[in-house]
Scaffold this motif. Structure first.
Motif, PDB file in Angstrom:
ATOM      1  N   LEU A  31       0.871  -1.147  -0.016  1.00 26.02           N
ATOM      2  CA  LEU A  31       0.016  -0.113   0.037  1.00 26.02           C
ATOM      3  C   LEU A  31       1.071   1.204   0.037  1.00 26.02           C
ATOM      4  N   THR A  32       1.642   1.238  -0.986  1.00 28.23           N
ATOM      5  CA  THR A  32       2.882   2.283  -0.825  1.00 28.23           C
ATOM      6  C   THR A  32       2.382   3.673  -1.083  1.00 28.23           C
ATOM      7  N   SER A  33       2.689   4.602   0.254  1.00 25.54           N
ATOM      8  CA  SER A  33       2.562   5.640   0.416  1.00 25.54           C
ATOM      9  C   SER A  33       3.524   6.635   0.619  1.00 25.54           C
ATOM     10  N   PHE A  34       4.718   5.882   1.293  1.00 20.91           N
ATOM     11  CA  PHE A  34       5.871   6.359   1.578  1.00 20.91           C
ATOM     12  C   PHE A  34       6.959   5.511   1.322  1.00 20.91           C
ATOM     13  N   PHE A  35       8.261   5.965   1.081  1.00 22.06           N
ATOM     14  CA  PHE A  35       9.443   5.582   0.859  1.00 22.06           C
ATOM     15  C   PHE A  35      10.659   6.375   1.048  1.00 22.06           C
ATOM     16  N   GLU A  36      11.793   5.727   1.402  1.00 21.86           N
ATOM     17  CA  GLU A  36      12.990   6.367   1.670  1.00 21.86           C
ATOM     18  C   GLU A  36      14.205   5.960   0.703  1.00 21.86           C
ATOM     19  N   VAL A  37      14.905   6.960   0.188  1.00 24.54           N
ATOM     20  CA  VAL A  37      15.999   6.596  -0.510  1.00 24.54           C
ATOM     21  C   VAL A  37      17.139   6.649   0.511  1.00 24.54           C
ATOM     22  N   ARG A  38      18.220   5.865   0.912  1.00 27.29           N
ATOM     23  CA  ARG A  38      19.061   5.861   1.920  1.00 27.29           C
ATOM     24  C   ARG A  38      20.535   5.687   1.497  1.00 27.29           C
ATOM     25  N   TYR A  39      21.483   6.652   1.904  1.00 26.36           N
ATOM     26  CA  TYR A  39      22.867   6.466   1.510  1.00 26.36           C
ATOM     27  C   TYR A  39      23.583   6.346   2.670  1.00 26.36           C
ATOM     28  N   GLU A  40      25.180   5.968   2.516  1.00 29.14           N
ATOM     29  CA  GLU A  40      26.156   5.802   3.542  1.00 29.14           C
ATOM     30  C   GLU A  40      26.067   7.162   4.306  1.00 29.14           C
ATOM     31  N   ASP A  41      26.215   8.257   3.396  1.00 28.38           N
ATOM     32  CA  ASP A  41      26.042   9.674   3.999  1.00 28.38           C
ATOM     33  C   ASP A  41      24.387   9.904   4.393  1.00 28.38           C
ATOM     34  N   GLN A  42      24.080   9.859   5.523  1.00 28.03           N
ATOM     35  CA  GLN A  42      22.737  10.070   5.537  1.00 28.03           C
ATOM     36  C   GLN A  42      22.253  11.441   5.411  1.00 28.03           C
ATOM     37  N   ALA A  43      22.895  12.289   5.170  1.00 29.23           N
ATOM     38  CA  ALA A  43      22.567  13.989   4.795  1.00 29.23           C
ATOM     39  C   ALA A  43      22.150  13.955   3.528  1.00 29.23           C
ATOM     40  N   LYS A  44      22.401  12.719   2.793  1.00 28.04           N
ATOM     41  CA  LYS A  44      21.904  12.775   1.355  1.00 28.04           C
ATOM     42  C   LYS A  44      20.566  11.959   1.187  1.00 28.04           C
ATOM     43  N   ASN A  45      19.916  11.195   2.324  1.00 26.31           N
ATOM     44  CA  ASN A  45      18.735  10.630   2.377  1.00 26.31           C
ATOM     45  C   ASN A  45      17.496  11.475   1.841  1.00 26.31           C
ATOM     46  N   LYS A  46      16.928  10.778   1.079  1.00 26.69           N
ATOM     47  CA  LYS A  46      15.529  11.542   0.668  1.00 26.69           C
ATOM     48  C   LYS A  46      14.406  10.738   0.889  1.00 26.69           C
ATOM     49  N   LYS A  47      13.217  11.432   1.436  1.00 27.39           N
ATOM     50  CA  LYS A  47      12.062  10.728   1.683  1.00 27.39           C
ATOM     51  C   LYS A  47      10.801  11.390   0.407  1.00 27.39           C
ATOM     52  N   PHE A  48       9.882  10.465   0.134  1.00 31.86           N
ATOM     53  CA  PHE A  48       8.931  10.559  -0.590  1.00 31.86           C
ATOM     54  C   PHE A  48       7.613  10.176  -0.014  1.00 31.86           C
ATOM     55  N   PHE A  49       6.686  11.061  -0.099  1.00 29.96           N
ATOM     56  CA  PHE A  49       5.393  11.029   0.339  1.00 29.96           C
ATOM     57  C   PHE A  49       4.258  10.999  -0.678  1.00 29.96           C
ATOM     58  N   TYR A  50       3.243  10.126  -0.809  1.00 24.54           N
ATOM     59  CA  TYR A  50       2.440  10.135  -1.806  1.00 24.54           C
ATOM     60  C   TYR A  50       1.208  10.038  -1.034  1.00 24.54           C
ATOM     61  N   SER A  51      -0.131  10.301  -1.650  1.00 21.04           N
ATOM     62  CA  SER A  51      -1.337   9.952  -1.173  1.00 21.04           C
ATOM     63  C   SER A  51      -1.705   8.631  -1.626  1.00 21.04           C
ATOM     64  N   TYR A  52      -2.384   7.826  -0.788  1.00 24.09           N
ATOM     65  CA  TYR A  52      -2.786   6.424  -1.239  1.00 24.09           C
ATOM     66  C   TYR A  52      -4.307   6.378  -1.053  1.00 24.09           C
ATOM     67  N   ASP A  53      -5.058   6.577  -1.917  1.00 27.15           N
ATOM     68  CA  ASP A  53      -6.319   7.146  -1.859  1.00 27.15           C
ATOM     69  C   ASP A  53      -7.401   5.929  -1.668  1.00 27.15           C
ATOM     70  N   GLY A  54      -8.422   5.857  -0.889  1.00 26.05           N
ATOM     71  CA  GLY A  54      -9.264   4.561  -0.743  1.00 26.05           C
ATOM     72  C   GLY A  54      -8.711   3.331  -0.324  1.00 26.05           C
ATOM     73  N   ASP A  55      -9.202   2.512  -1.124  1.00 29.51           N
ATOM     74  CA  ASP A  55      -8.723   1.059  -0.771  1.00 29.51           C
ATOM     75  C   ASP A  55      -7.545   0.830  -1.856  1.00 29.51           C
ATOM     76  N   GLY A  56      -7.280   1.725  -2.841  1.00 29.82           N
ATOM     77  CA  GLY A  56      -6.332   1.523  -3.954  1.00 29.82           C
ATOM     78  C   GLY A  56      -6.844   0.932  -5.202  1.00 29.82           C
ATOM     79  N   LEU A  57      -7.871   0.397  -5.157  1.00 29.72           N
ATOM     80  CA  LEU A  57      -8.500  -0.186  -6.361  1.00 29.72           C
ATOM     81  C   LEU A  57      -8.914   0.622  -7.451  1.00 29.72           C
ATOM     82  N   ARG A  58      -9.009   1.862  -7.173  1.00 29.69           N
ATOM     83  CA  ARG A  58      -9.238   2.959  -7.843  1.00 29.69           C
ATOM     84  C   ARG A  58      -8.125   3.131  -9.143  1.00 29.69           C
ATOM     85  N   TYR A  59      -6.738   2.713  -8.497  1.00 34.93           N
ATOM     86  CA  TYR A  59      -6.066   2.808  -9.464  1.00 34.93           C
ATOM     87  C   TYR A  59      -6.019   1.648 -10.527  1.00 34.93           C
ATOM     88  N   GLU A  60      -6.249   0.573 -10.358  1.00 35.64           N
ATOM     89  CA  GLU A  60      -6.302  -0.469 -11.369  1.00 35.64           C
ATOM     90  C   GLU A  60      -7.609  -0.157 -12.082  1.00 35.64           C
TER      91      GLU A  60
END
Length: 447
Positions: free
Chosen positions: A376-405
């Motif tokens: 139910l992907t709504s958030f993920f993070e790209v992580r590196y050895e240097d944590q200062a370069k880490n980047k977070k991504f947030f998305y809306s996951y609407d309803g039960d997600g069936l609407r996307y299919e």
């Protein structure tokens, strides 16, 4: 140089859009146009199925008014764009008066007069064909499906088929559709498309009958438990210009697609390992623990976990093995290992054993972490050895997600596309192939 920015969906580009773009262009020297992505169009309240984002971008470019076109992809992007591009004026139609006053903190906000008597909504209502979709099965997933159709254009749930008359009637009464329970042919005569949400072992027969009746089909996971059956049905759909799509909701959600795009662009270097896990605790008696109904962790959960691996590493795996804990003939836990020439992967699946439910994609430069429930992907993070370069991504996951299919399915029908890049037919067949190898107990070890 005075920069102006404006945003819109630009679905069914019309005179009103042209007038607004012309007026926005006159406000400055350089016009940036933001085109909303294919995810949820909150302004209209429904998912677009007519023109995809690339088609709409090209339509805006063709007007000649835009000096630069960007894609609006996430909540809060307007503020980011205004600062990123050093924008002086934010322009939008007068139907949004007051809604964007908060942007005055960052630039000047101007509401432009709309062209009366025309809108995309009006054109859509005048030209849009609504497809009647019939639902096969009246269980849990089918009950989540009907409300999700209401937020997608061009589709209306009108009928349900279930051989259990009592279940069909109860479903019909709850959702205001017509019930069928004994004559599948009659059900098919009264719909344009079919959503198969019946028990696993019936997917092949219902899908085949529907295709042979000339109906487009969206089939729940597991799509097929046999690669040969999957090939057969996809080939028939292709030859007969019908849409056949596996209802793998994760494959079509915006955040998961962004994740795949980022990983393939090389942000974590070369991918060397993909780990997915998915589990659910259930108690007998239930279909998921019934060997006669193709229950078990593999048949229940592998379609999503394997789909993710295949989207990230491809279809050409070199070898595989399965490790399972079995109770009463059903695998309550299975670990699948798929090896590739330059990478490895695993899917940890439980129907009576609990797992973390996250996904980790390891690369030569960093890794991607997707917390549970990753499907139910709504958030993920790209992580590196240097944590200062880490980047977070947030998305809306609407309803039960069936609407996307549902959106992808209807877009394929409306736009006469027989294939979806988000889930290729060969990807779907590969998933069925691996599940079949498990059920045939190839490279299998019981623990």
């Amino acid at each position: 140089m005075k920069k102006v920015i404006t945003y819109g969906t630009y679905d069914l580009l019309h005179e009103g859009h042209l007038n607004l773009l012309h007026r926005a262009k006159e406000l400055g020297d350089y016009l940036i146009v933001g085109v909303t992505s294919d995810s949820f169009d909150r302004g209209r309240g429904k998912l677009n199925v007519r023109n995809n984002v690339l088609e709409r971008v090209e339509a805006v470019k063709a007007t000649g008014y835009a000096d630069e076109v960007i894609i609006e992809d996430y909540l809060g992007q307007k503020i980011d764009d205004i600062q990123r591009y050093n924008v002086d004026i934010f322009a939008i139609g007068s139907d949004w008066v007051g809604k964007f006053d908060y942007l005055n903190e960052y630039c000047k906000v101007i509401y432009l007069p709309r062209t009366e008597g025309i809108s995309s909504t009006m054109l859509r209502e005048q030209t849009e064909e609504v497809y009647r979709i019939g639902i096969v099965g009246s269980g849990r997933i089918a009950r989540r499906f009907v409300p999700e159709t209401k937020v997608v254009n061009s589709v209306k749930a009108t009928a349900v088929f279930d051989p259990n008359k009592e279940s069909a009637d109860a479903f019909a009464a709850q959702f205001g559709v017509k019930a069928y329970f004994d004559k599948y042919e009659e059900f098919l005569e009264n719909v344009d498309a079919v959503y198969v949400a019946s028990p696993h072992l019936t997917h092949y027969d219902y899908t085949k009958q529907s295709l042979y009746a000339g109906k487009h089909v969206l089939c729940e996971i597991p799509f097929m438990l046999s690669a040969a059956q999957a090939y057969e049905l996809y080939d028939y759909a292709e030859i007969n210009n019908l849409v056949l799509l596996e209802a793998s909701k994760t494959a079509f959600c915006p955040s998961f697609n962004h994740l795949v795009t980022l990983v393939k662009s090389g942000v974590i270097g070369d991918v060397v390992d993909v780990k997915t896990s998915l589990s659910k605790m259930v108690s007998a008696p239930t279909r998921e623990l019934d060997v006669v109904q193709a229950g078990g962790a593999m048949n229940e959960h592998a379609p999503l976990a394997l789909m993710a691996i295949i989207k990230l590493l491809g279809k050409e795996y070199s070898d595989f093995d399965f490790h399972s804990k079995v109770e009463n003939g059903v695998d309550v836990y299975t670990k699948v290992v798929l090896n590739y020439p330059h990478a490895t992967s695993s899917a940890t699946l439980g129907i009576g054993v609990k797992t973390e439910g996250n996904m980790v994609i390891s690369g030569t430069k960093g890794y991607v972490y997707v917390p549970a429930p990753w499907w139910l992907t709504s958030f993920f993070e790209v992580r590196y050895e240097d944590q200062a370069k880490n980047k977070k991504f947030f998305y809306s996951y609407d309803g039960d997600g069936l609407r996307y299919e549902i959106q992808e399915f209807m877009s394929m029908i409306v736009n006469h596309r027989k294939s979806s890049y988000k889930l290729r037919r060969r990807d779907s067949v590969t998933v069925a192939e691996i599940i079949e190898k498990f059920n045939l107990r190839e490279n299998y070890k019981e623990i």
